[in-house]
Design a protein around this motif. Structure first.
Motif, PDB file in Angstrom:
ATOM      1  N   PHE A  68      37.400  -6.919   2.426  1.00  0.00           N
ATOM      2  CA  PHE A  68      36.210  -7.671   1.730  1.00  0.00           C
ATOM      3  C   PHE A  68      36.561  -7.863   0.330  1.00  0.00           C
ATOM      4  O   PHE A  68      35.441  -8.460  -0.625  1.00  0.00           O
ATOM      5  N   LEU A 116      26.916  -4.637   1.505  1.00  0.00           N
ATOM      6  CA  LEU A 116      26.938  -5.920   2.400  1.00  0.00           C
ATOM      7  C   LEU A 116      26.176  -5.542   3.756  1.00  0.00           C
ATOM      8  O   LEU A 116      25.707  -4.550   3.946  1.00  0.00           O
ATOM      9  N   ASP A 117      25.935  -6.660   4.274  1.00  0.00           N
ATOM     10  CA  ASP A 117      25.202  -6.575   5.380  1.00  0.00           C
ATOM     11  C   ASP A 117      26.117  -6.587   6.626  1.00  0.00           C
ATOM     12  O   ASP A 117      27.337  -7.008   6.501  1.00  0.00           O
ATOM     13  N   ASP A 120      28.181  -9.697   7.399  1.00  0.00           N
ATOM     14  CA  ASP A 120      29.193 -10.083   6.340  1.00  0.00           C
ATOM     15  C   ASP A 120      30.616  -9.895   6.786  1.00  0.00           C
ATOM     16  O   ASP A 120      30.656  -9.032   7.575  1.00  0.00           O
ATOM     17  N   THR A 121      31.487 -10.916   6.542  1.00  0.00           N
ATOM     18  CA  THR A 121      32.679 -10.888   7.137  1.00  0.00           C
ATOM     19  C   THR A 121      33.902 -10.920   5.915  1.00  0.00           C
ATOM     20  O   THR A 121      33.575 -11.294   4.816  1.00  0.00           O
ATOM     21  N   SER A 131      33.818  -8.437  10.787  1.00  0.00           N
ATOM     22  CA  SER A 131      32.464  -8.128  10.219  1.00  0.00           C
ATOM     23  C   SER A 131      32.360  -6.817   9.579  1.00  0.00           C
ATOM     24  O   SER A 131      33.233  -5.976  10.098  1.00  0.00           O
TER      25      SER A 131
END
Length: 167
Positions: A68, A116-117, A120-121, A131
């Motif tokens: 990320f 992050l959700d 999210d990638t 993800s």
């Protein structure tokens, strides 16, 4: 410390708790052993308890931080030069060093999980788009797999067996 996966929690909370539960098993399996026991190779490939902890710290930083786009901080190995270096304990590395590295990796991973959700990638080391959901599932299975290895190595070391939580 025993972490219980919530029986009715939301998805992110449940995935994170499942990872945390297995992380705690990793630490539980190395408690109470001396340096020689933790470093002793117990398989023909040289696998030892402390090396698995070091490997998992590197995996946490790689999958949660690098994927990320976040810094990992210093790593106590160089897999580009030697792809087994994350599993090997060097003579200068103390048990305290490796456990501190694992704690730092877990905390750094938890920051990403909090920020992050699930949708999210990021980009994995292989170039694939993944993800946060996928990374949580992957790291939970990776940690559980190695916790099983640690369980066997611990039994070979001092005969200790068991599960820290039967829930």
């Amino acid at each position: 410390m025993v972490t219980i996966v919530p029986f009715t929690g939301d998805e992110k909370e449940s995935l994170h708790a499942a990872l945390e539960r297995h992380r705690n098993v990793v630490l539980w399996k190395v408690q109470g052993l001396d340096d020689e026991q933790l470093r002793r190779p117990l398989t023909p490939s040289g696998t030892n308890l402390l090396g698995l902890v070091k490997h998992l710290g590197g995996a946490e930083l790689g999958w949660f931080r690098q994927t990320f786009g976040r810094e990992t901080g210093p790593l106590p190995f160089d897999v580009d030069a030697d792809d087994e270096s994350d599993l090997r304990i060097e003579p200068h590395e103390s048990t305290a060093d490796v456990l501190a590295f694992y704690a730092r990796a877990r905390a750094a991973a938890d920051e990403v999980i909090a920020e992050l959700d699930l949708e999210d990638t990021g980009t994995s080391w292989s170039g694939r788009t993944v993800s946060l959901r996928w990374v949580l599932i992957h790291m939970t299975t990776e940690t559980a797999r190695h916790a099983g290895h640690l369980d066997i190595l611990r039994e070979l070391t001092d005969g200790a067996t068991g599960d820290h939580d039967r829930n």
